[in-house]
Design a protein around this motif. Structure first.
Motif, PDB file in Angstrom:
ATOM      1  N   MET A  24      -6.062  -3.981  -9.267  1.00  0.00           N
ATOM      2  CA  MET A  24      -6.591  -3.764  -7.924  1.00  0.00           C
ATOM      3  C   MET A  24      -5.567  -3.092  -7.033  1.00  0.00           C
ATOM      4  SD  MET A  24      -9.235  -4.001  -6.050  1.00  0.00           S
ATOM      5  CE  MET A  24      -9.819  -4.127  -4.361  1.00  0.00           C
ATOM      6  N   CYS A  25      -4.320  -3.522  -7.130  1.00  0.00           N
ATOM      7  CA  CYS A  25      -3.241  -2.923  -6.348  1.00  0.00           C
ATOM      8  C   CYS A  25      -3.114  -1.437  -6.660  1.00  0.00           C
ATOM      9  CB  CYS A  25      -1.923  -3.649  -6.653  1.00  0.00           C
ATOM     10  SG  CYS A  25      -0.469  -2.936  -5.834  1.00  0.00           S
ATOM     11  N   SER A  26      -3.056  -1.112  -7.926  1.00  0.00           N
ATOM     12  CA  SER A  26      -2.897   0.283  -8.339  1.00  0.00           C
ATOM     13  C   SER A  26      -4.085   1.133  -7.923  1.00  0.00           C
ATOM     14  CB  SER A  26      -2.701   0.372  -9.852  1.00  0.00           C
ATOM     15  OG  SER A  26      -1.555  -0.341 -10.255  1.00  0.00           O
ATOM     16  N   SER A  27      -5.283   0.570  -8.025  1.00  0.00           N
ATOM     17  CA  SER A  27      -6.489   1.305  -7.673  1.00  0.00           C
ATOM     18  C   SER A  27      -6.537   1.627  -6.185  1.00  0.00           C
ATOM     19  CB  SER A  27      -7.723   0.491  -8.073  1.00  0.00           C
ATOM     20  OG  SER A  27      -8.909   1.155  -7.700  1.00  0.00           O
ATOM     21  N   VAL A  28      -6.226   0.635  -5.345  1.00  0.00           N
ATOM     22  CA  VAL A  28      -6.259   0.851  -3.896  1.00  0.00           C
ATOM     23  C   VAL A  28      -5.155   1.819  -3.469  1.00  0.00           C
ATOM     24  CG1 VAL A  28      -6.015  -0.263  -1.641  1.00  0.00           C
ATOM     25  CG2 VAL A  28      -7.346  -1.368  -3.435  1.00  0.00           C
ATOM     26  N   LEU A  65       0.827  -1.206   0.000  1.00  0.00           N
ATOM     27  CA  LEU A  65       0.000   0.000   0.000  1.00  0.00           C
ATOM     28  C   LEU A  65       0.858   1.252   0.000  1.00  0.00           C
ATOM     29  CD1 LEU A  65      -2.742   1.425   0.230  1.00  0.00           C
ATOM     30  CD2 LEU A  65      -2.616   1.096   2.710  1.00  0.00           C
ATOM     31  N   CYS A  66       1.912   1.253   0.813  1.00  0.00           N
ATOM     32  CA  CYS A  66       2.768   2.428   0.960  1.00  0.00           C
ATOM     33  C   CYS A  66       4.092   2.216   0.242  1.00  0.00           C
ATOM     34  CB  CYS A  66       3.017   2.722   2.437  1.00  0.00           C
ATOM     35  SG  CYS A  66       1.490   3.005   3.389  1.00  0.00           S
ATOM     36  N   ALA A  89      -3.956   4.258  -5.230  1.00  0.00           N
ATOM     37  CA  ALA A  89      -4.388   5.597  -5.639  1.00  0.00           C
ATOM     38  C   ALA A  89      -5.467   6.143  -4.712  1.00  0.00           C
ATOM     39  CB  ALA A  89      -4.895   5.562  -7.082  1.00  0.00           C
ATOM     40  N   ASP A  90      -6.349   5.260  -4.222  1.00  0.00           N
ATOM     41  CA  ASP A  90      -7.472   5.708  -3.403  1.00  0.00           C
ATOM     42  C   ASP A  90      -7.118   5.912  -1.934  1.00  0.00           C
ATOM     43  OD1 ASP A  90      -9.094   5.660  -5.616  1.00  0.00           O
ATOM     44  OD2 ASP A  90      -9.972   3.696  -5.179  1.00  0.00           O
TER      45      ASP A  90
END
Length: 265
Positions: free
Chosen positions: A126-130, A87-88, A132-133
């Protein structure tokens, strides 16, 4: 006891009547314990759903078991990714105390990060979307002990909160206490320890520090100058090992993977 003749006799007589192999929701994968699903109009966790298989006597290999798997496995189960999604990004950590609205469900940032790491491939949609959000809400830049261009001297000992630690341990302390880059706590740590802990091998120079004694010669006991944390900084905690008392193993009527049923005997 598990190895007693009475236990063996009870198994031989009662196991077939009292035990069954319970259906496993996630066959060959892992359960997402944070996932929620709708069952008979009620929202329950995937763990609660699988626990109900014992009460409802849903047996492994049956049509009922296969039907439940087909309906809920996609929402409840995952396989470990080859390259886990973080995530980070580098130089930042998860803000453990923060919560977010994760697409309709309130979750801690730690749970979001764990969910990604356990189920999503790095670079996937999914990884990229989360990222970014939620990266802005859930991630913070950690405090670097060393300025740019300097390397951490992991093996050097310093005195911190009346304890002797190596410079390499600051990474865990900073992450564990959530010391953010640019804060007063961060600047205090850098000012006190950067000259002792940081070295530029290209220029053969120590990082600048507020105290001339730090980064020069160590004290008689081999450690550099001390520092006591102020408000908002946690002390270095000591850990103790506790030996568990040996206990005799109980007699288990059912074999591993089997559960008991309410049957009259």
């Amino acid at each position: 006891a598990a190895d007693s003749e009475q236990c063996d006799a009870a198994k031989d007589e009662l196991a077939d009547t009292c035990c069954f192999e319970k259906c496993q929701l996630c066959q060959g994968g892992f359960m997402d314990t944070t996932a929620m699903v709708m069952v008979n109009g009620q929202e329950v966790s995937c763990q609660v759903l699988e626990n109900s298989f014992s009460k409802d006597v849903i047996v492994a290999g049956t049509e009922q078991c296969n039907t439940v798997r087909q309906e809920y496995a996609d929402a409840c189960c995952y396989t470990l990714p080859d390259s886990p999604c973080r995530l980070c990004g580098a130089g930042s950590e998860v803000a453990a105390g923060e919560t977010v609205d994760f697409y309709g469900t309130t979750m801690s940032c730690t749970d979001v990060a764990n969910k990604l790491a356990m189920s999503e491939e790095s670079g996937g949609d999914m990884c990229s979307s989360v990222q970014a959000d939620f990266a802005t809400s859930c991630c913070f830049a950690t405090c670097p002990i060393c300025p740019s261009g300097f390397n951490l001297r992991w093996e050097v000992d310093v005195e911190y909160n009346k304890a002797t630690i190596s410079c390499g341990e600051f990474d865990g302390i900073i992450k564990g206490n959530g010391v953010m880059k640019g804060t007063t706590d961060c600047l205090s740590l850098q000012s006190t320890y950067s000259s002792a802990c940081c070295y530029n091998y290209a220029t053969s120079s120590y990082a600048p520090g507020s105290s001339p004694s730090i980064g020069g010669s160590p004290s008689n006991d081999g450690t550099y100058a001390s520092y006591s944390s102020g408000s908002g900084q946690a002390d270095v905690e000591s850990a103790s090992l506790v030996s568990a008392a040996a206990v005799s193993s109980p007699c288990n009527l059912c074999e591993p993977g089997e559960v008991g049923i309410n049957a009259e005997i």
